[in-house]
Write a protein that holds these residues in place. Structure first.
Motif, PDB file in Angstrom:
ATOM      1  N   ILE A  88     -36.772  40.636   0.911  1.00 24.08           N
ATOM      2  CA  ILE A  88     -37.761  40.743   0.432  1.00 24.08           C
ATOM      3  C   ILE A  88     -38.479  40.302  -0.141  1.00 24.08           C
ATOM      4  CG2 ILE A  88     -38.045  42.126  -1.943  1.00 24.08           C
ATOM      5  CD1 ILE A  88     -36.306  43.527  -1.973  1.00 24.08           C
ATOM      6  N   THR A  91     -40.690  39.680   3.413  1.00 28.45           N
ATOM      7  CA  THR A  91     -41.799  40.462   3.166  1.00 28.45           C
ATOM      8  C   THR A  91     -42.391  39.739   2.935  1.00 28.45           C
ATOM      9  OG1 THR A  91     -40.031  41.732   4.255  1.00 28.45           O
ATOM     10  CG2 THR A  91     -41.952  43.237   4.058  1.00 28.45           C
ATOM     11  N   GLU A  94     -45.261  37.776   3.999  1.00 23.26           N
ATOM     12  CA  GLU A  94     -46.273  37.765   4.484  1.00 23.26           C
ATOM     13  C   GLU A  94     -46.832  38.588   4.708  1.00 23.26           C
ATOM     14  OE1 GLU A  94     -46.192  36.578   7.783  1.00 23.26           O
ATOM     15  OE2 GLU A  94     -44.430  35.336   7.421  1.00 23.26           O
ATOM     16  N   ILE A  95     -46.538  39.822   2.978  1.00 25.21           N
ATOM     17  CA  ILE A  95     -47.711  41.092   3.147  1.00 25.21           C
ATOM     18  C   ILE A  95     -48.280  40.569   2.182  1.00 25.21           C
ATOM     19  CG2 ILE A  95     -48.283  43.200   1.241  1.00 25.21           C
ATOM     20  CD1 ILE A  95     -46.572  43.800   4.213  1.00 25.21           C
ATOM     21  N   LEU A  98     -51.104  38.738   4.288  1.00 19.85           N
ATOM     22  CA  LEU A  98     -52.088  39.342   4.883  1.00 19.85           C
ATOM     23  C   LEU A  98     -52.723  39.463   4.036  1.00 19.85           C
ATOM     24  CD1 LEU A  98     -52.641  41.186   7.599  1.00 19.85           C
ATOM     25  CD2 LEU A  98     -50.478  42.460   6.636  1.00 19.85           C
ATOM     26  N   LEU A 156     -52.636  48.887   1.649  1.00 16.30           N
ATOM     27  CA  LEU A 156     -51.964  47.198   1.317  1.00 16.30           C
ATOM     28  C   LEU A 156     -51.770  46.963   0.635  1.00 16.30           C
ATOM     29  CD1 LEU A 156     -50.879  45.064   3.240  1.00 16.30           C
ATOM     30  CD2 LEU A 156     -53.296  43.964   3.231  1.00 16.30           C
ATOM     31  N   VAL A 159     -48.460  48.288  -1.477  1.00 21.63           N
ATOM     32  CA  VAL A 159     -47.242  48.093  -0.848  1.00 21.63           C
ATOM     33  C   VAL A 159     -46.991  46.742  -1.583  1.00 21.63           C
ATOM     34  CG1 VAL A 159     -46.220  46.916   1.417  1.00 21.63           C
ATOM     35  CG2 VAL A 159     -47.414  49.360   1.405  1.00 21.63           C
ATOM     36  N   LEU A 163     -43.905  46.049  -3.577  1.00 23.35           N
ATOM     37  CA  LEU A 163     -42.560  44.683  -3.534  1.00 23.35           C
ATOM     38  C   LEU A 163     -42.777  43.243  -3.988  1.00 23.35           C
ATOM     39  CD1 LEU A 163     -43.951  43.665   0.083  1.00 23.35           C
ATOM     40  CD2 LEU A 163     -41.866  45.190  -0.646  1.00 23.35           C
ATOM     41  N   ARG A 208     -53.443  30.971   3.991  1.00 23.75           N
ATOM     42  CA  ARG A 208     -51.953  31.849   4.648  1.00 23.75           C
ATOM     43  C   ARG A 208     -50.891  31.270   4.254  1.00 23.75           C
ATOM     44  NH1 ARG A 208     -54.074  35.439   9.142  1.00 23.75           N
ATOM     45  NH2 ARG A 208     -51.428  35.235   9.684  1.00 23.75           N
TER      46      ARG A 208
ATOM     47  N   THR B  91     -54.112  49.295   8.198  1.00 27.42           N
ATOM     48  CA  THR B  91     -53.199  48.802   7.297  1.00 27.42           C
ATOM     49  C   THR B  91     -51.873  48.530   8.192  1.00 27.42           C
ATOM     50  OG1 THR B  91     -54.014  49.393   4.665  1.00 27.42           O
ATOM     51  CG2 THR B  91     -51.457  48.571   5.404  1.00 27.42           C
ATOM     52  N   LEU B  98     -48.052  42.860  12.684  1.00 25.53           N
ATOM     53  CA  LEU B  98     -46.997  42.182  11.932  1.00 25.53           C
ATOM     54  C   LEU B  98     -45.547  41.705  12.429  1.00 25.53           C
ATOM     55  CD1 LEU B  98     -45.959  39.885   9.325  1.00 25.53           C
ATOM     56  CD2 LEU B  98     -46.552  40.859   7.059  1.00 25.53           C
ATOM     57  N   THR B 155     -37.069  45.403   4.767  1.00 26.18           N
ATOM     58  CA  THR B 155     -38.261  46.444   3.917  1.00 26.18           C
ATOM     59  C   THR B 155     -39.292  46.445   4.599  1.00 26.18           C
ATOM     60  OG1 THR B 155     -36.997  44.487   2.630  1.00 26.18           O
ATOM     61  CG2 THR B 155     -39.338  45.311   2.432  1.00 26.18           C
TER      62      THR B 155
END
Lengths: 233, 233
Positions: A88, A91, A94-95, A98, A156, A159, A163, A208, B91, B98, B155
Motif C-alpha cells: 500500500i 503504491t 507511486e500514485i 504521478l 486519479l 484512487v 490509498l 516526484r 488515468t 506505471l 494494490t
DNA sequence: TAACTATTAAATATCGATAAATTAAAATAG
DNA sequence: CTATTTTAATTTATCGATATTTAATAGTTA
C-alpha cells in the motif's frame, strides 16, 4: 472554517451512509481491531440501526477493502499484514508521484496559491504536533492534497484518497502501540520546503523523487517495528 | 482451460455477491443505460432476489462508481460524460504505464513467459475479431494483464482493474452505437509486438510510452464521435 | 483421554411488511 | 387555460421475523 476532508454525515444521507462514516472511522482508528469479527448485534447496539443499513455500509467497505466477508460467516475487519502495508505504501508513493508530476505540468496560479496557503496552515501548527497529532495530521494531509489537486483528475484523486485511507489505518494502528515518538513520522517536515521549492520551480522530476522518499519513510519505520502482525489481536 | 478474468458467481457466494456480477455486467454492457433509474421492482424481477441483497449489491457498485444514489430517490446508473471518459482513459494510461515500468524492473522469467503465452493466445484469434469481438477483447485484455502482473503489486493491480471496467463501459456504449468499425479500436494490433520487444529488451521507458499511446487512441476515437452524451438516453 | 456424533445455541442472510417520502394525477382556484 | 393545491399511487428505506447455516456444548464410544 471549512469542513474537514473526511466525509461528515449529512442529514440528507440515509442510515447506511451515515454508518459508513462512523464505521470507517472505527476501523481506521483501530476501535475495531484487524481481523475482528463484526457481529451484527454489537454493530446494531453501537450505531443504533438495524441490520439492513449495516449490511449496506459493510458492503461499501467491502469494496474499499476495509472489511472482508465470508458467506454465512459474516463480516470481519480486513486483516493487516506487513506485506500489504508495504504494498500500500509503495503504491501510494507511486500514485502521489504521478499526481505531482501531472500537477507540475498542469498546475496554474491558483494551484500554487493553494499550496502556499496549506503550507502556512500546516507550519503554524508545527509545535503543536505532540499536543494534537490528529489535527496536525489533518493539516499535513491538507497540504499534500493541495499539491495533488493540481493534477486535475477526479479519477486519479479518488484512487489517491482510497490509498491514503488504507495507509492511515496502518499509521493509526502503529501509533496506538507507540504513543511516544510520533516524531519518527514527522521528522521529515523539512522536506516540505524542498518540495514546495521544486514545485514552484516547475521541477517535476525532483518533486516526484522527493515525494517518493517522503511517503516511503513511514513504511520503512513501520516495517522495522516488531510484531506488526500482533496488531491484529 | 482457466476461468475467465471476470469474476464468476460461485455457489459459495451469497445472493448479493452473485447479483453484483450480473448487475455490473448489465451496466458495463449498456443493458441499463447511463443515468437510468434502477427501480427495485424491475431489479427484483430480473435477478430473482429481494431488496436486501439488491441494496447490498448496489452499495458495492456505488463505491465502484457504476451507480449513484440519492436519498429517498433510489439508485441510478452512473451517468456518462465526455469529460469523465477522457479522465478515466488518461488515468488508465498513466496507471498502466506505471504497472509496466515496475514490471520491467521486477519481472522475472515466469513473467516473460506469461506474456508470450498470452500474446500467442491473442494472435491466434486475430482474424476472428469481427466474428466474436467479445472473445477477442477478453484475450486482448488477458495479454495486457499478463504484462501488468509483473509489477507484483496487488494494490496497484486492483486500481488497474477498476479503471479497466469503467473504461470498458464507455467502450461498450460506443460499440453499441457503432457496430460496424470496431477496427478503429483494434487497428493498433501491430503495436503489441513493439511492446513485447521493448519489454523483453528491458526498455521500460519505451514500453511506457508505447502503452500510453496504445491506451489513449480509443479515447481519441471516442472523443470525436458525435453525441456521446446522447448515449445516456 | 481423544475422537466422533448429537444436540443446542448463536448468528447470518433473506424475505415480507410497514412507515416515510416522492412522484404522478386529479381537483380547484384565479 | 395556467398555476396551485389536494389526493392518490409509487417507490424507497428500514425493521422485525424466519429459515438456514455455522459454532459451541454435551454426550458417546473406543
Amino acid at each position: 472554517m471549512r469542513k474537514s476532508r473526511i466525509a461528515v454525515p449529512d442529514s440528507s444521507d440515509n442510515s447506511a451512509l451515515k454508518v459508513v462514516g462512523e464505521l470507517k472511522q472505527d476501523i481506521l482508528t483501530g476501535y475495531f481491531q484487524p481481523g475482528e469479527k463484526l457481529k451484527m448485534t454489537r454493530l446494531k447496539a453501537r450505531y443504533q440501526v438495524g441490520v439492513s443499513p449495516l449490511r449496506e455500509a459493510l458492503s461499501q467497505l467491502l469494496i474499499e477493502q476495509l472489511v472482508v466477508v465470508e458467506n454465512q460467516r459474516g463480516f470481519k475487519v480486513h486483516p493487516v499484514s506487513r506485506e500489504e502495508m508495504l504494498d500500500i505504501y509503495a503504491t501510494r508513493a507511486e500514485i502521489e508521484a504521478l499526481c505531482i508530476g501531472l500537477a507540475v505540468e498542469k498546475g496554474d496560479d491558483e494551484w500554487e496559491a493553494g499550496i502556499l496557503a496549506a503550507a502556512h496552515t500546516m507550519h503554524k501548527f508545527g509545535d503543536m504536533v505532540d499536543k494534537d497529532p490528529q489535527e496536525w495530521e489533518r493539516r499535513h494531509q491538507a497540504f499534500h492534497t493541495a499539491i495533488a489537486q493540481g493534477c486535475n483528475s477526479p479519477t486519479l484523486l479518488q484512487v489517491r484518497r482510497s490509498l491514503y485511507e488504507k495507509a492511515s489505518r496502518y499509521r493509526n494502528l502503529w501509533l496506538k502501540k507507540n504513543m511516544a515518538n510520533s516524531a519518527v513520522f514527522d521528522a521529515n517536515q523539512k522536506e516540505h520546503q524542498l518540495l514546495i521549492d521544486a514545485l514552484l520551480a516547475g521541477n517535476g522530476d525532483t518533486a516526484r523523487e522527493l515525494i517518493r522518499q517522503h511517503l516511503l519513510s513511514p513504511s520503512r519505520a513501520l516495517e522495522q517495528t516488531p510484531g506488526l502482525e500482533e496488531l491484529a489481536g
